[in-house]
Scaffold this motif. Sequence first.
Motif, PDB file in Angstrom:
ATOM      1  N   GLN A   1       0.061  -4.583   2.928  1.00  0.00           N
ATOM      2  CA  GLN A   1       0.333  -5.430   4.091  1.00  0.00           C
ATOM      3  C   GLN A   1       0.468  -6.905   3.726  1.00  0.00           C
ATOM      4  N   THR A   2       0.301  -7.221   2.443  1.00  0.00           N
ATOM      5  CA  THR A   2       0.379  -8.616   2.050  1.00  0.00           C
ATOM      6  C   THR A   2       1.776  -9.187   2.261  1.00  0.00           C
ATOM      7  N   ALA A   3       1.820 -10.453   2.648  1.00  0.00           N
ATOM      8  CA  ALA A   3       3.103 -11.136   2.823  1.00  0.00           C
ATOM      9  C   ALA A   3       3.567 -11.814   1.539  1.00  0.00           C
ATOM     10  N   ASP A   4       2.723 -11.826   0.527  1.00  0.00           N
ATOM     11  CA  ASP A   4       3.063 -12.460  -0.742  1.00  0.00           C
ATOM     12  C   ASP A   4       3.899 -11.487  -1.576  1.00  0.00           C
ATOM     13  N   PRO A   5       5.165 -11.792  -1.810  1.00  0.00           N
ATOM     14  CA  PRO A   5       6.024 -10.845  -2.538  1.00  0.00           C
ATOM     15  C   PRO A   5       5.553 -10.581  -3.961  1.00  0.00           C
ATOM     16  N   ALA A   6       4.989 -11.583  -4.627  1.00  0.00           N
ATOM     17  CA  ALA A   6       4.504 -11.380  -5.997  1.00  0.00           C
ATOM     18  C   ALA A   6       3.321 -10.422  -6.012  1.00  0.00           C
ATOM     19  N   ARG A   7       2.392 -10.605  -5.057  1.00  0.00           N
ATOM     20  CA  ARG A   7       1.233  -9.719  -4.976  1.00  0.00           C
ATOM     21  C   ARG A   7       1.666  -8.314  -4.568  1.00  0.00           C
ATOM     22  N   ARG A   8       2.662  -8.223  -3.657  1.00  0.00           N
ATOM     23  CA  ARG A   8       3.160  -6.908  -3.248  1.00  0.00           C
ATOM     24  C   ARG A   8       3.751  -6.158  -4.451  1.00  0.00           C
ATOM     25  N   ALA A   9       4.504  -6.870  -5.285  1.00  0.00           N
ATOM     26  CA  ALA A   9       5.095  -6.234  -6.463  1.00  0.00           C
ATOM     27  C   ALA A   9       4.009  -5.779  -7.438  1.00  0.00           C
ATOM     28  N   GLU A  10       2.976  -6.593  -7.555  1.00  0.00           N
ATOM     29  CA  GLU A  10       1.863  -6.255  -8.450  1.00  0.00           C
ATOM     30  C   GLU A  10       1.136  -5.002  -7.979  1.00  0.00           C
ATOM     31  N   LEU A  11       0.841  -4.936  -6.672  1.00  0.00           N
ATOM     32  CA  LEU A  11       0.125  -3.786  -6.122  1.00  0.00           C
ATOM     33  C   LEU A  11       0.984  -2.531  -6.157  1.00  0.00           C
ATOM     34  N   THR A  12       2.269  -2.680  -5.920  1.00  0.00           N
ATOM     35  CA  THR A  12       3.173  -1.528  -5.970  1.00  0.00           C
ATOM     36  C   THR A  12       3.248  -0.965  -7.384  1.00  0.00           C
ATOM     37  N   ARG A  13       3.325  -1.863  -8.364  1.00  0.00           N
ATOM     38  CA  ARG A  13       3.354  -1.414  -9.754  1.00  0.00           C
ATOM     39  C   ARG A  13       2.061  -0.688 -10.102  1.00  0.00           C
ATOM     40  N   MET A  14       0.957  -1.218  -9.634  1.00  0.00           N
ATOM     41  CA  MET A  14      -0.342  -0.578  -9.855  1.00  0.00           C
ATOM     42  C   MET A  14      -0.368   0.820  -9.239  1.00  0.00           C
ATOM     43  N   SER A  15       0.086   0.910  -8.012  1.00  0.00           N
ATOM     44  CA  SER A  15       0.088   2.180  -7.279  1.00  0.00           C
ATOM     45  C   SER A  15       0.966   3.213  -7.976  1.00  0.00           C
ATOM     46  N   ASP A  16       2.151   2.785  -8.405  1.00  0.00           N
ATOM     47  CA  ASP A  16       3.061   3.711  -9.090  1.00  0.00           C
ATOM     48  C   ASP A  16       2.430   4.240 -10.377  1.00  0.00           C
ATOM     49  N   ALA A  17       1.766   3.353 -11.128  1.00  0.00           N
ATOM     50  CA  ALA A  17       1.144   3.775 -12.383  1.00  0.00           C
ATOM     51  C   ALA A  17      -0.004   4.744 -12.116  1.00  0.00           C
ATOM     52  N   LEU A  18      -0.814   4.463 -11.108  1.00  0.00           N
ATOM     53  CA  LEU A  18      -1.989   5.288 -10.837  1.00  0.00           C
ATOM     54  C   LEU A  18      -1.624   6.654 -10.281  1.00  0.00           C
ATOM     55  N   ARG A  19      -0.414   6.786  -9.712  1.00  0.00           N
ATOM     56  CA  ARG A  19       0.038   8.108  -9.283  1.00  0.00           C
ATOM     57  C   ARG A  19       0.364   8.999 -10.483  1.00  0.00           C
ATOM     58  N   ARG A  20       0.622   8.378 -11.619  1.00  0.00           N
ATOM     59  CA  ARG A  20       1.046   9.144 -12.791  1.00  0.00           C
ATOM     60  C   ARG A  20      -0.075   9.357 -13.808  1.00  0.00           C
ATOM     61  N   VAL A  21      -0.699   8.281 -14.196  1.00  0.00           N
ATOM     62  CA  VAL A  21      -1.614   8.361 -15.345  1.00  0.00           C
ATOM     63  C   VAL A  21      -3.068   8.302 -14.881  1.00  0.00           C
ATOM     64  N   PRO A  22      -3.952   8.940 -15.661  1.00  0.00           N
ATOM     65  CA  PRO A  22      -3.715   9.589 -16.948  1.00  0.00           C
ATOM     66  C   PRO A  22      -3.322  11.065 -16.866  1.00  0.00           C
ATOM     67  N   TYR A  23      -3.124  11.606 -15.644  1.00  0.00           N
ATOM     68  CA  TYR A  23      -2.787  13.033 -15.523  1.00  0.00           C
ATOM     69  C   TYR A  23      -1.438  13.324 -16.169  1.00  0.00           C
ATOM     70  N   GLU A  24      -0.448  12.443 -15.950  1.00  0.00           N
ATOM     71  CA  GLU A  24       0.860  12.570 -16.571  1.00  0.00           C
ATOM     72  C   GLU A  24       0.931  11.659 -17.789  1.00  0.00           C
TER      73      GLU A  24
END
Length: 344
Positions: A1-24
Amino acid sequence: QTADPARRAELTRMSDALRRVPYEPATNFYEAVQSLWLVHLVLQIESNGHSLSYGRMDQYLNPYYEADLAAGRTTEEEAYFLLQCFLHKTDMHCHFNTTDRTTYDNGVSVMVGGCDPDGAPVYNDMTRMILRAYTENRLINPKLNARAAADSPREYFAGLAALMRTGNNNLVVENDDWIIPMFLRMGLSPEDARTYVGNGCQEVICRNQLHSRAFAYFNMAQVLLDTCLYTEETLPEEKREFFRGGRFDKDSFEALQSSFLANLRALIAALAEQFRPYEAIHSSICPEPMLSSFTADCVASGKDMTDGGARYNHKTFSLVGFGTVCDSLLALRRAYAQGTQQTL
């Protein structure tokens, strides 16, 4: 819900990584570092914080970095910043609830350099980055272990020297030219001997190995003192079980030194026999299924590493007072040479 685009990109990258690793399997440098951190925390929970090592980070992280760099997915500055963040997390707290980085050893180490399984020297971009991170940030943990040999690149030695000059006394340099032959004498394969790491305090271990490090401590200086003070007849009863078959010959310095070494071996053998019964019940008291799942031989055999799944099973008896014993033997040798040993 953050309005900060840099923080949004950071959290999205974190989320994408955590959906994969370390299981994948990790697909890039960011995911590789994230996977390493989560696996490390889980293994620390299983072992109750018993000194697990990150191992040879410059070996297994560098391929991800090189692939990202070639594909334009990262820059050297971005990867270096991420590496610093990772090391800083371990330096400040890791698995212990403390923020006092100056007095607490969390038992975690990193190994760089050395050689690959074929014996070729290892020195790459990730090696340089790790040395730079320790030099610029004065990191204490994870403790840095550096493997080196006569054929290591001079640039590598220069990087180690630069770190030493900072005065940050956390670097241990392991001598491949001595340690690899030691492992070979212990029966390890050449590939396993060449890929050893430093762990815990600084103990050296190899892959596919159950190694109880710093398993028992005993005082070498006391063994020398007992050898000098007693004969087989005057040895106190409580010491006899440890020195059975030992010697107490003091007719010459050579005889004294030979007796000391014989008593040292006798003590090590006695301790090994004392601990032997506990080996049989290790797996029922403290199995390590998570660590076993990251050990190739255990995965292949389906056995826990404490139940015969590991290829090698070693214990390290730590010899305390090595420097004192060396000084004492030199003094005794001089005394025998001067004929004054009786006055010591």
